[in-house]
Design an enzyme around this catalytic site. Sequence first.
Site, PDB file in Angstrom:
ATOM      1  N   HIS A  57       0.968  -1.578   0.177  1.00 20.11           N
ATOM      2  CA  HIS A  57      -0.309   0.324  -0.023  1.00 20.11           C
ATOM      3  C   HIS A  57       0.682   1.569   0.412  1.00 20.11           C
ATOM      4  O   HIS A  57       1.563   2.142   1.110  1.00 20.11           O
ATOM      5  CB  HIS A  57      -1.064  -0.563   1.558  1.00 20.11           C
ATOM      6  CG  HIS A  57      -1.992   0.656   1.207  1.00 20.11           C
ATOM      7  ND1 HIS A  57      -3.230   0.999   1.616  1.00 20.11           N
ATOM      8  CD2 HIS A  57      -1.991   2.506   0.808  1.00 20.11           C
ATOM      9  CE1 HIS A  57      -3.984   1.914   1.116  1.00 20.11           C
ATOM     10  NE2 HIS A  57      -3.234   2.970   1.060  1.00 20.11           N
ATOM     11  N   LEU A  60       2.705   6.354  -5.066  1.00 21.81           N
ATOM     12  CA  LEU A  60       4.196   6.795  -5.834  1.00 21.81           C
ATOM     13  C   LEU A  60       3.907   7.768  -6.920  1.00 21.81           C
ATOM     14  O   LEU A  60       4.337   8.749  -7.244  1.00 21.81           O
ATOM     15  CB  LEU A  60       4.271   6.166  -6.879  1.00 21.81           C
ATOM     16  CG  LEU A  60       5.062   4.556  -6.035  1.00 21.81           C
ATOM     17  CD1 LEU A  60       5.394   3.630  -7.002  1.00 21.81           C
ATOM     18  CD2 LEU A  60       6.502   4.961  -5.306  1.00 21.81           C
ATOM     19  N   ARG A  61       2.598   8.488  -6.376  1.00 21.12           N
ATOM     20  CA  ARG A  61       1.810   9.778  -7.712  1.00 21.12           C
ATOM     21  C   ARG A  61       2.167   9.847  -8.850  1.00 21.12           C
ATOM     22  O   ARG A  61       1.357  10.683  -9.169  1.00 21.12           O
ATOM     23  CB  ARG A  61       2.539  10.859  -6.450  1.00 21.12           C
ATOM     24  CG  ARG A  61       2.963  11.261  -4.902  1.00 21.12           C
ATOM     25  CD  ARG A  61       1.198  11.001  -4.925  1.00 21.12           C
ATOM     26  NE  ARG A  61       0.943  11.149  -3.382  1.00 21.12           N
ATOM     27  CZ  ARG A  61       0.321  10.686  -2.780  1.00 21.12           C
ATOM     28  NH1 ARG A  61      -1.697   9.860  -3.379  1.00 21.12           N
ATOM     29  NH2 ARG A  61      -0.194  10.980  -1.082  1.00 21.12           N
ATOM     30  N   ASN A  91      -4.397   6.362  -7.409  1.00 18.56           N
ATOM     31  CA  ASN A  91      -5.327   7.576  -7.306  1.00 18.56           C
ATOM     32  C   ASN A  91      -4.175   8.820  -8.260  1.00 18.56           C
ATOM     33  O   ASN A  91      -3.522   9.439  -7.165  1.00 18.56           O
ATOM     34  CB  ASN A  91      -5.619   7.630  -6.007  1.00 18.56           C
ATOM     35  CG  ASN A  91      -4.512   8.161  -5.008  1.00 18.56           C
ATOM     36  OD1 ASN A  91      -3.115   7.313  -5.326  1.00 18.56           O
ATOM     37  ND2 ASN A  91      -4.965   8.722  -3.719  1.00 18.56           N
ATOM     38  N   HIS A 229      -5.868  -0.748   5.843  1.00 18.75           N
ATOM     39  CA  HIS A 229      -5.475   0.855   6.961  1.00 18.75           C
ATOM     40  C   HIS A 229      -6.630   0.893   8.024  1.00 18.75           C
ATOM     41  O   HIS A 229      -7.115   1.273   8.164  1.00 18.75           O
ATOM     42  CB  HIS A 229      -5.209   2.288   6.599  1.00 18.75           C
ATOM     43  CG  HIS A 229      -6.043   2.506   5.382  1.00 18.75           C
ATOM     44  ND1 HIS A 229      -7.229   2.394   5.356  1.00 18.75           N
ATOM     45  CD2 HIS A 229      -6.103   2.852   4.545  1.00 18.75           C
ATOM     46  CE1 HIS A 229      -7.610   3.418   4.178  1.00 18.75           C
ATOM     47  NE2 HIS A 229      -6.811   3.287   3.520  1.00 18.75           N
ATOM     48  N   ASN A 275      -5.947   9.778   7.110  1.00 16.08           N
ATOM     49  CA  ASN A 275      -6.746   9.285   6.489  1.00 16.08           C
ATOM     50  C   ASN A 275      -6.634   7.162   6.114  1.00 16.08           C
ATOM     51  O   ASN A 275      -6.455   7.181   5.265  1.00 16.08           O
ATOM     52  CB  ASN A 275      -7.528   9.837   5.083  1.00 16.08           C
ATOM     53  CG  ASN A 275      -8.870   9.178   4.811  1.00 16.08           C
ATOM     54  OD1 ASN A 275      -9.856   8.598   5.832  1.00 16.08           O
ATOM     55  ND2 ASN A 275      -9.827   9.252   3.781  1.00 16.08           N
ATOM     56  N   ASP A 302       0.953   2.609   3.835  1.00 18.05           N
ATOM     57  CA  ASP A 302       0.406   3.804   3.406  1.00 18.05           C
ATOM     58  C   ASP A 302       1.337   4.969   3.203  1.00 18.05           C
ATOM     59  O   ASP A 302       0.523   6.343   2.914  1.00 18.05           O
ATOM     60  CB  ASP A 302      -1.272   3.727   3.970  1.00 18.05           C
ATOM     61  CG  ASP A 302      -1.862   5.208   2.801  1.00 18.05           C
ATOM     62  OD1 ASP A 302      -1.885   4.844   2.080  1.00 18.05           O
ATOM     63  OD2 ASP A 302      -2.900   5.133   3.852  1.00 18.05           O
ATOM     64  N   HIS A 306       3.450  13.930   0.291  1.00 18.21           N
ATOM     65  CA  HIS A 306       2.903  15.619  -0.145  1.00 18.21           C
ATOM     66  C   HIS A 306       3.881  16.187   0.169  1.00 18.21           C
ATOM     67  O   HIS A 306       4.800  16.542   0.515  1.00 18.21           O
ATOM     68  CB  HIS A 306       1.561  16.061   0.841  1.00 18.21           C
ATOM     69  CG  HIS A 306       0.462  15.000   0.436  1.00 18.21           C
ATOM     70  ND1 HIS A 306       0.174  15.101  -0.549  1.00 18.21           N
ATOM     71  CD2 HIS A 306      -0.356  14.270   1.779  1.00 18.21           C
ATOM     72  CE1 HIS A 306      -1.053  14.286  -0.786  1.00 18.21           C
ATOM     73  NE2 HIS A 306      -1.299  13.864   1.424  1.00 18.21           N
TER      74      HIS A 306
HETATM   75  O1  DOR Z   1      -4.274   9.757   4.019  1.00 18.29           O
HETATM   76  C1  DOR Z   1      -4.250   9.034   2.858  1.00 18.29           C
HETATM   77  N1  DOR Z   1      -3.221   9.708   1.939  1.00 18.29           N
HETATM   78  N2  DOR Z   1      -5.131   8.196   3.020  1.00 18.29           N
HETATM   79  C2  DOR Z   1      -6.120   7.499   1.419  1.00 18.29           C
HETATM   80  O2  DOR Z   1      -6.727   7.015   1.615  1.00 18.29           O
HETATM   81  C3  DOR Z   1      -5.142   8.384   0.604  1.00 18.29           C
HETATM   82  C4  DOR Z   1      -4.160   9.406   0.619  1.00 18.29           C
HETATM   83  C5  DOR Z   1      -3.237   9.751  -0.602  1.00 18.29           C
HETATM   84  O3  DOR Z   1      -3.530   9.447  -1.145  1.00 18.29           O
HETATM   85  O4  DOR Z   1      -2.859  11.264  -0.228  1.00 18.29           O
HETATM   86 ZN    ZN Z   2      -6.555   4.819   2.186  1.00 17.23          ZN
HETATM   87 ZN    ZN Z   3      -3.546   4.781   0.669  1.00 10.19          ZN
END
Ligand code: DOR
Ligand code: ZN
Ligand code: ZN
Length: 421
Positions: A57, A60-61, A91, A229, A275, A302, A306
């Site tokens: 999980h 990598l953006r 995503n 998570h 989240n 996870d 950012h």
């Molecule tokens: O904290 C989070 N960041 N939870 C998510 O479900 C998505 C993730 C993100 O893509 O930054």
């Molecule tokens: Zn998530």
């Molecule tokens: Zn995630």
Amino acid sequence: MKLLIKNGTVVTPSGEIKADLLVEGNKIVKISPFIDEKCKTIDASGKHILAGIIDIHVHLREPGFEGKEDIESGSKAAVAGGVTQVCCMPNTNPVCDNAVVATYIKHRAEEVGLCKIHPIGAITKGENGETLSDIGKMKAAGAVALSDDGKSVANSQIMRLAMEYANDFGLKCLCHCEDKDLVDGGMVNEGYNSTLTGLKGSLRAAEDIMVAREIALSESLNIPVHICHVSTYSGVEIIRSAKSRGVQVTAETCPHYFILTDDIITSYDTNTKVNPPVREDKDVKAIIKGLKDGTLDCIVSDHAPHSLKDKQVEYELAAFGISGIETSFALSYTYLVKTGILTLAELSKRMSAAPAQILGLEGGEIKEGAVADLTIVDLNRKYVIDSKKFLSKGKNTPFNGFEVYGEVQYTIVDGAIKFKR
Ligand code: DOR
Ligand code: ZN
Ligand code: ZN
């Protein structure tokens, strides 16, 4: 090409053994108390050799959010964290909901050539929750699972169809569990600390309702499902009870959920915003118990990098997520093994063998004939987490300044050294 790792302690599923380990090509060919071989040699005296960490999980953006992370920086961060295989969430922009994006990720990962990267395809087109994505084509392009991570698929009928199609193609759905209407803009755990800080809270129920729904679908359809998570004590209970009935459910959690409580949000540090949110003491205790008894099968980061501008804003406006791939092993070792909760072999199972098994990936265990994906760690090395030193572009961690044990010394992928401290 041969590689000899001498004098280390090899961590196998059945425990630790002092042994030399010989790699030939991309395979472990021999594990024995004494191996003499004229070839490239690593002296692993005082170090432990683990099966390479598999993090299923990770964000990598790339494509689309390269300011936060890209496949190259994410790969560098992964191997620095001892991670040999990564499954990356869809995503991105465009969303990985088709074979073209999945193929792009695989090609880019090969060009970078550090860790193995497996794309996770979106369940629905654009993660819109409405139209199923090109599941079969993505599978053919190398997708190893499906997820709309960042969101739940709100419509239960769409989710049912997704599970059925995914299962027909041998893929599992990895479910981010969140009832968006119930969350209603909440960004921290709803409780004493949300009241104290004035930050909008989100109930455990917002997560648990979706955990229960995914399990209900899995049970009714007799199709395996994986819960992402897990952060609530009540979610752990739902999963434990489902497993006891024989439901084909697996689950993951992350270091922040077994280390932090929401006391940390009173700092208003946006690096604590994630989240699902970090919760309370009883949740932390239940998650640790779940990891111990196997209700929670695996530990993932996870990793959600950012940029500074996404985090250096008011709490309400900040992005959710923690940059975690470089700290997940040391945090897990420090808080689960040093404390006597798990043995090192049990931790290795949660970070390597179990994730491999859940997604049917190669590796995850050290044995003769297995793929030579290895992580060599110095468990006695104590250091202070310093996000400025992260190789990830994302410096967003609530663990800055935490003192941890267990420094990654070498990361070996397919028999080649990809990271050396
Ligand atoms: O904290 C989070 N960041 N939870 C998510 O479900 C998505 C993730 C993100 O893509 O930054
Ligand atoms: Zn998530
Ligand atoms: Zn995630």
